[in-house]
Design a protein around this motif. Sequence first.
Motif, short mmCIF file in Angstrom:
data_model
loop_
_atom_site.label_atom_id
_atom_site.label_comp_id
_atom_site.label_asym_id
_atom_site.label_seq_id
_atom_site.Cartn_x
_atom_site.Cartn_y
_atom_site.Cartn_z
N LEU A 87 0.88 -1.08 -0.04
CA LEU A 87 0.02 0.02 -0.05
C LEU A 87 0.84 1.01 -0.12
O LEU A 87 1.72 1.30 0.92
CB LEU A 87 -0.92 -0.02 1.31
N ASP A 88 0.97 2.05 -1.10
CA ASP A 88 1.68 3.18 -1.28
C ASP A 88 3.00 2.89 -1.16
O ASP A 88 3.84 3.45 -0.18
CB ASP A 88 1.23 4.31 -0.30
N PRO A 89 3.58 1.88 -1.97
CA PRO A 89 5.05 1.70 -1.79
C PRO A 89 5.79 3.02 -2.31
O PRO A 89 5.35 3.84 -3.03
CB PRO A 89 5.18 0.49 -2.81
N PRO A 90 7.20 3.17 -2.18
CA PRO A 90 8.03 2.16 -1.61
C PRO A 90 7.84 2.02 -0.14
O PRO A 90 8.56 1.00 0.74
CB PRO A 90 9.27 2.28 -1.95
N GLY A 91 7.46 3.08 0.75
CA GLY A 91 7.48 3.35 1.95
C GLY A 91 6.30 2.29 2.81
O GLY A 91 6.60 1.88 3.93
N GLY A 92 5.27 2.14 2.21
CA GLY A 92 4.13 1.35 2.65
C GLY A 92 3.23 1.98 3.71
O GLY A 92 3.64 3.29 3.83
N ALA A 93 2.33 1.30 4.06
CA ALA A 93 1.28 2.02 4.98
C ALA A 93 1.64 1.71 6.26
O ALA A 93 1.56 0.46 6.61
CB ALA A 93 -0.09 1.59 4.49
N ASN A 94 1.22 2.18 7.32
CA ASN A 94 1.38 2.17 8.80
C ASN A 94 0.15 1.46 9.14
O ASN A 94 -0.90 2.11 9.35
CB ASN A 94 1.74 3.32 9.53
N GLN A 325 -3.85 15.02 23.64
CA GLN A 325 -4.62 14.75 22.26
C GLN A 325 -5.26 13.19 22.22
O GLN A 325 -6.27 13.21 21.35
CB GLN A 325 -3.61 14.79 21.32
N CYS A 326 -4.90 12.53 23.14
CA CYS A 326 -5.58 11.10 23.28
C CYS A 326 -6.95 11.26 23.77
O CYS A 326 -7.86 10.51 23.66
CB CYS A 326 -4.66 10.19 23.60
N VAL A 327 -7.01 12.11 24.77
CA VAL A 327 -8.49 12.45 25.47
C VAL A 327 -9.48 12.91 24.32
O VAL A 327 -10.58 12.49 24.36
CB VAL A 327 -8.25 13.06 26.66
N THR A 328 -9.06 13.86 23.38
CA THR A 328 -10.12 14.42 22.63
C THR A 328 -10.12 13.64 21.40
O THR A 328 -11.45 13.50 20.90
CB THR A 328 -9.42 15.73 22.11
N SER A 329 -9.21 12.65 20.81
CA SER A 329 -9.63 11.96 19.59
C SER A 329 -8.35 10.98 19.32
O SER A 329 -7.30 11.49 19.34
CB SER A 329 -9.58 12.84 18.66
N ALA A 330 -8.86 9.79 19.72
CA ALA A 330 -7.97 8.61 19.43
C ALA A 330 -7.30 8.59 17.98
O ALA A 330 -6.16 8.19 17.92
CB ALA A 330 -8.44 7.35 19.89
N TYR A 331 -8.22 8.75 16.95
CA TYR A 331 -7.61 8.73 15.64
C TYR A 331 -6.89 10.05 14.92
O TYR A 331 -6.29 9.71 14.11
CB TYR A 331 -8.75 8.54 14.86
N TYR A 539 -7.71 3.28 6.22
CA TYR A 539 -6.80 3.21 7.38
C TYR A 539 -6.41 4.60 7.93
O TYR A 539 -5.68 5.24 7.30
CB TYR A 539 -5.88 2.14 7.39
N HIS A 540 -7.13 5.18 8.94
CA HIS A 540 -6.67 6.51 9.24
C HIS A 540 -5.21 7.02 9.45
O HIS A 540 -4.95 8.06 9.43
CB HIS A 540 -7.57 6.65 10.63
N ARG A 541 -4.15 6.15 9.74
CA ARG A 541 -2.88 6.44 9.83
C ARG A 541 -2.58 6.76 8.36
O ARG A 541 -1.33 7.56 8.31
CB ARG A 541 -2.14 5.11 10.49
N ASN A 542 -3.19 6.32 7.26
CA ASN A 542 -2.44 6.85 5.97
C ASN A 542 -3.36 7.78 5.43
O ASN A 542 -3.94 7.88 4.39
CB ASN A 542 -2.58 5.43 5.29
N GLY A 543 -4.01 8.81 6.22
CA GLY A 543 -4.62 10.04 5.89
C GLY A 543 -4.17 10.76 4.65
O GLY A 543 -5.13 11.10 3.83
N ALA A 544 -2.94 11.08 4.63
CA ALA A 544 -2.48 11.76 3.36
C ALA A 544 -2.68 10.92 2.35
O ALA A 544 -3.21 11.67 1.23
CB ALA A 544 -0.78 11.80 3.41
N ALA A 545 -2.50 9.70 2.14
CA ALA A 545 -2.67 9.06 0.98
C ALA A 545 -4.18 8.80 0.44
O ALA A 545 -4.67 8.97 -0.56
CB ALA A 545 -2.27 7.52 0.90
#
Length: 635
Positions: A87-94, A325-331, A539-545
């Motif tokens: 997913l999004d090579p070469p770096g890949g998706a977290n 930041q984790c109290v207001t939004s985990a994502y 997958y929210h960690r890959n929001g930029a893609a």
Amino acid sequence: MSSATQNTPRWRARITPLVDRWSAYADAEWKWLTFLIWVGIAAFYIVSRWQQVHWLVLTDTDDNIRYLQVKDWLAGQGWYDLRQYRLDPPGGANIHWSRLVDLPIAGLMLFFRLFTDIPTADRLACAIAPLLPLLPMMLSLAFIVRRLAGGNAWIVAVLAPLAAQMGLSMYMPMRIDHHGWQLALTVAMLAGMVDRNWLRGGIVAGLSSAFSIAIGMEMIVYLAAAGAIVALRWVFKDGAARRMRPYAISLGGGVGLLFVLTASYANRAPVCDALSPVWVGILGAAAGGMLLLTYLPLRNWQQRLIAGAVIGALVAAFALMNWPQCVTSAYQLSPELQKLWLANIREAKPITVQARNVVVPLLSLPVVAIIGALFACWTVRRDTEALWAWATVTLMTIFAVGLLFWQLRAGPAAQFLAIPAAAWTAWMAARTMLFGKPLWRVVGALAVLVVGAVLFVYQIYPEANRLIADMTDAAPAKPKAKPSPNSRGELIRKANGRCRSLPQLQVLNQLPPATIFTMVDLGPRLIATTHHSAIAGPYHRNGAAILDIHHALDGPPDGFRAIAARHFATYLLICPNFPEGTVYQSRSPKGFYAQLMRGTVPGWLEPVTLTSPAPLPYKLYRIDYSAPNGKEVAQ
């Protein structure tokens, strides 16, 4: 002969000894009987869904990525490396998940590979693995109902998951994502909370919570509610430290150990959406505070309440000072990603905006359970221990239903947490109907009808809804026409199935491995079934893609190539009428995707012809990065 014996109906006199013998046997062998029932249910669903198994129908995007995660691990990817490099090579998706759920899937794959080829072994593993957590789920439900109701009401609880269709869907063959394990652990936690053996119950509740958190953070609100109930019981019940102490040790110790054993490289950073130093710190502080409270010389509930409030405030302050930041939004989503992507996900919306055919079947079981649980609390109000157990079940059920007004994805937990009270209600109604006084038998019969309708609501509701609609129509009811094969809804349904199908996507393997630009929801299925790579999955960690895909398909055609070039995309794959595509067409009628659907294809997209025995449901183009006047788009 006594008058009571003379007045006993002959059929009851004959059947009572048989019922008593069966009841005693079932009570003694409830664990083995539950196991046999589970074997029957598992066999039925594997056989009935063999077509899906054969064609590797991993419908959900998460199932496809889980499948790849296990395959990559068996192929040599590290235990702590959860990055998806296709997913999004070469770096890949977290990917923020845990390896814990990979273990049973990988074990089954390796086991079946001893007897058959790798593709068949992998299919068998994906068929059986989702059904494994259903067994601890059923055992936990049986345990809870035996604790609350006694008798053989546990049989109703063991079979009741078949009526919780939204929750049961998490255990179907090929549903290999982690939600089934989390639901089972949540019910196991509830079993520990109502266990009469306080030491065992505290350990089970604490470890179940720790394992659930290690798998994923989705259930943390339920686990927090359970911890609050454990603490409240310690406040108001003398001696309840015997449960809270092992609970605190198991929770804090389990979370810390599981972090060391399972946390990925990415999750060793202070992230909010997975077991990380953030939650090890917060849960460790909470568990340590609970443990400290059990050793303080507090003489009455007022002192315990004040001390508990102080410790709770200190833990909250610790969390807010270090990780606000984790109290207001985990994502940690950007406002743009929230608007363009998450706002279009049905499960992330509250139940108040869902269709009636979703709301009514979903809420039927929890509503009946809450009514039954409140009645049960009243009947045991003079038995403190029983009242605490019933209050725990009632509060957890009400809390789960309340979360539905936040997000629909709370539905499976709401249904499963409702089963103990619903099973007790069904059992008591049946006993009243059979053995109560004449008037109460009528009441019991009505209650049995209501509970029976709830247990079969997913089968009854569509027909009842149709009947009511026909009765309320002013004009005579007319037979409802079948959906037109060319209707919008039917075209979307077909495209959603055909564009994900294994035979259709494997045609793409005629091309050398490349990065294919396609829609977010199609990316995981594409890389699971072919040797190609994709740009993003949901997958929210890959929001930029994800945003890049939205910008490229929403924006003008001239902007697409620059975005595709940044991700080294060689091809563009478009599936007409795919559900995600309807969002782009509606939101941006002049955008690039909408123009493609109208047949306006820019000259720099070259159609690719593939050999296929049947027409392909998608369109594939090679992206020509040569710009007019000899200019090149930077890659």
